[in-house]
Each structure stands twice: as structure tokens, then as C-alpha cells.
Enzyme design. Structure first.
Site, PDB file in Angstrom:
ATOM      1  N   PHE A  89     -37.320 -55.950   4.317  1.00 29.32           N
ATOM      2  CA  PHE A  89     -37.981 -55.321   3.237  1.00 29.32           C
ATOM      3  C   PHE A  89     -37.090 -54.165   2.674  1.00 29.32           C
ATOM      4  CE2 PHE A  89     -40.966 -52.750   0.676  1.00 29.32           C
ATOM      5  CZ  PHE A  89     -42.037 -53.884   0.196  1.00 29.32           C
ATOM      6  N   VAL A  90     -37.164 -54.231   1.197  1.00 25.55           N
ATOM      7  CA  VAL A  90     -35.983 -53.442   0.571  1.00 25.55           C
ATOM      8  C   VAL A  90     -36.644 -52.741  -0.421  1.00 25.55           C
ATOM      9  CG1 VAL A  90     -33.881 -54.919   0.825  1.00 25.55           C
ATOM     10  CG2 VAL A  90     -35.359 -55.381  -1.044  1.00 25.55           C
ATOM     11  N   ASP A 136     -40.440 -51.106  -4.930  1.00 26.80           N
ATOM     12  CA  ASP A 136     -41.161 -50.100  -4.346  1.00 26.80           C
ATOM     13  C   ASP A 136     -41.683 -50.445  -2.840  1.00 26.80           C
ATOM     14  OD1 ASP A 136     -43.181 -51.919  -5.156  1.00 26.80           O
ATOM     15  OD2 ASP A 136     -44.359 -50.336  -4.658  1.00 26.80           O
ATOM     16  N   ARG A 141     -38.849 -46.688  -6.535  1.00 30.88           N
ATOM     17  CA  ARG A 141     -38.426 -47.423  -7.714  1.00 30.88           C
ATOM     18  C   ARG A 141     -37.176 -47.028  -8.560  1.00 30.88           C
ATOM     19  NH1 ARG A 141     -42.404 -51.376  -8.201  1.00 30.88           N
ATOM     20  NH2 ARG A 141     -44.605 -50.784  -8.144  1.00 30.88           N
ATOM     21  N   GLU A 175     -37.050 -61.678 -12.983  1.00 26.57           N
ATOM     22  CA  GLU A 175     -37.694 -61.225 -11.599  1.00 26.57           C
ATOM     23  C   GLU A 175     -36.923 -60.486 -10.808  1.00 26.57           C
ATOM     24  OE1 GLU A 175     -40.219 -60.620  -9.952  1.00 26.57           O
ATOM     25  OE2 GLU A 175     -41.681 -62.065  -9.603  1.00 26.57           O
ATOM     26  N   ASP A 176     -37.602 -59.628 -10.185  1.00 24.88           N
ATOM     27  CA  ASP A 176     -36.815 -58.659  -9.234  1.00 24.88           C
ATOM     28  C   ASP A 176     -36.385 -59.159  -7.923  1.00 24.88           C
ATOM     29  OD1 ASP A 176     -39.426 -58.982  -8.291  1.00 24.88           O
ATOM     30  OD2 ASP A 176     -40.116 -56.746  -7.967  1.00 24.88           O
ATOM     31  N   GLY A 189     -41.845 -54.284 -10.651  1.00 28.70           N
ATOM     32  CA  GLY A 189     -40.610 -54.298 -10.076  1.00 28.70           C
ATOM     33  C   GLY A 189     -39.524 -54.743 -10.925  1.00 28.70           C
ATOM     34  N   ASP A 221     -39.227 -63.581  -2.502  1.00 31.41           N
ATOM     35  CA  ASP A 221     -39.568 -63.502  -0.825  1.00 31.41           C
ATOM     36  C   ASP A 221     -40.019 -64.961  -0.678  1.00 31.41           C
ATOM     37  OD1 ASP A 221     -40.222 -62.973   1.480  1.00 31.41           O
ATOM     38  OD2 ASP A 221     -41.461 -60.951   0.858  1.00 31.41           O
ATOM     39  N   LYS A 237     -34.449 -63.402  -0.899  1.00 27.43           N
ATOM     40  CA  LYS A 237     -34.360 -63.244   0.368  1.00 27.43           C
ATOM     41  C   LYS A 237     -34.008 -64.462   1.313  1.00 27.43           C
ATOM     42  CE  LYS A 237     -37.359 -59.225   0.858  1.00 27.43           C
ATOM     43  NZ  LYS A 237     -38.643 -58.600   1.479  1.00 27.43           N
TER      44      LYS A 237
END
Ligand code: IMP
Ligand code: MG
Length: 178
Positions: free
Chosen positions: A152-153, A159, A165, A99-100, A44, A103, A131
Site C-alpha cells: 500500500f502506497v 491517500d 495526498r 488513473e493513479d 487519486g 491494483d 502494482k
């Protein structure tokens, strides 16, 4: 991409690049005396890592690690498995985890613990997205790109079942759209 499952754009491409440039400046100032080792979490964070590294004006090193926590599902299990470990030794290094998205924060909690056990000088985190209100543990982020609603994105590295992606922006994912 004309795909009905791609919903509202939450963070546009220009907004992403502007924020990443600012994060790069902050990191450049904070680590001027001790260039960090950037550790990105695949897959990610691959795009964020590429742009963030270019925005940092220091002789950084980069390394990658892959963990799996989700499979093809869209909810965190809290179970993290290292699929690919780092190549470099962390001993005495200032590590910056790239980090992407945060959550539940469980993946990051596991990673931080795992990397801290390798005798680094420090471990900090730069997360592109956080988030709102979902963290089960305090993620204690040194750098944070954007706060987004708890939907959810996809896009910019993120992805849904390995797709989307390559979108240059962050968008809502609408799993039930036809
Ligand atoms: P956490 O352990 O619940 O914080 O989940 C973190 C990981 O789950 C992230 O590094 C992503 O790989 C993935 N993830 C969490 N939310 C999303 C999302 O909205 N879209 C895509 N992947 C996500
Ligand atoms: Mg990830």
C-alpha cells in the site's frame, strides 16, 4: 512530513516528473491528429492529471469523474459506485483515462465498460502506477508510469484515509507504525 507511517520512498519527485514528461511526449505523438479528452479519476489522479496535462503539447480537454471503491479500507471490494459523473459528452471522442494506480484492476474494468457504453471513438488508459502481479483482469494499459511492489502506497494524490495526498513523492504506507 515527519510521520512514522510514511515508509520508504518508492518513486521520488524528480523521477515522477521525468517519467511524466516522457509519457506526455508519447501521448503528444500518438494523438497528434486527434487530441484526446483526458478523463481523470478523482481523487487519486488529481495530481497526475495536472502534471500530465501540462506535459502534453496538444489542445486536449479535461474532465473528471469520481468513483468510490475502497471507503477507508485498504483492500479493493470490486464494487464501484460513481460519485461524480463526467460533464462532457464522449460521443465520437478519443478518451484517455488518467488513473493513479492499478491494483486489482477492478475499478478500471468497470470504468472502461462504463465509458465504452457512451459511444466514444476510443478509450485508452494511462496509469501512473501498476502494482506487480495483483491484477485479477488484464488491465490492457496503453501507457504505464511505474511498476511497484504490491504494498500500500501514499503520496502524489494517493491517500490513506484521505491523508498524504499532498506528498510530492510515492512512499510505502506503514499502517502499524507509531
Ligand atoms: P483496484 O480496483 O483494486 O485496481 O483499485 C484501484 C483504486 O484503489 C485506485 O484507483 C486507488 O484509488 C485505490 N488504491 C489501490 N491501491 C492503492 C494504494 O496502494 N494506495 C492508495 N490507494 C490505492
Ligand atoms: Mg483511484
Amino acid at each position: 512530513m515527519n510521520d512514522p507511517r510514511i515508509g520508504r520512498i518508492l518513486v521520488g519527485a524528480d523521477e515522477l516528473q521525468a517519467r511524466i514528461a516522457a509519457l506526455g511526449k508519447e501521448i503528444t505523438a500518438d494523438y497528434a491528429d486527434d487530441p484526446p479528452l483526458l478523463v481523470a479519476v478523482l481523487k487519486g489522479a488529481f495530481m497526475f492529471m495536472a502534471d500530465l496535462a501540462k506535459a502534453i503539447d496538444l489542445p486536449v480537454e479535461v474532465d473528471f469523474m469520481a468513483v468510490s471503491s475502497y471507503g477507508a479500507a485498504t483492500r479493493s471490494s470490486g464494487v464501484v459506485r460513481i460519485v461524480k459523473d463526467l460533464d462532457l459528452d464522449l460521443g465520437g471522442r478519443h478518451v484517455l483515462i488518467v488513473e493513479d494506480i492499478i491494483d486489482s484492476g477492478l475499478t478500471l474494468q468497470y470504468l472502461r465498460k462504463n465509458l465504452l457504453a457512451r459511444s466514444p471513438a476510443s478509450v485508452e488508459v494511462c496509469a501512473l502506477l501498476v502494482k506487480d502481479g495483483l491484477q485479477k483482469v488484464d488491465p490492457a494499459l496503453k501507457y504505464e508510469g511505474f511498476r511497484i511492489p504490491p504494498d500500500f502506497v501514499v503520496g502524489y494524490g494517493l491517500d490513506a484515509a484521505e491523508r498524504y495526498r499532498n506528498l510530492p513523492f510515492i512512499a510505502e504506507f506503514l499502517p502499524d507504525a507509531v
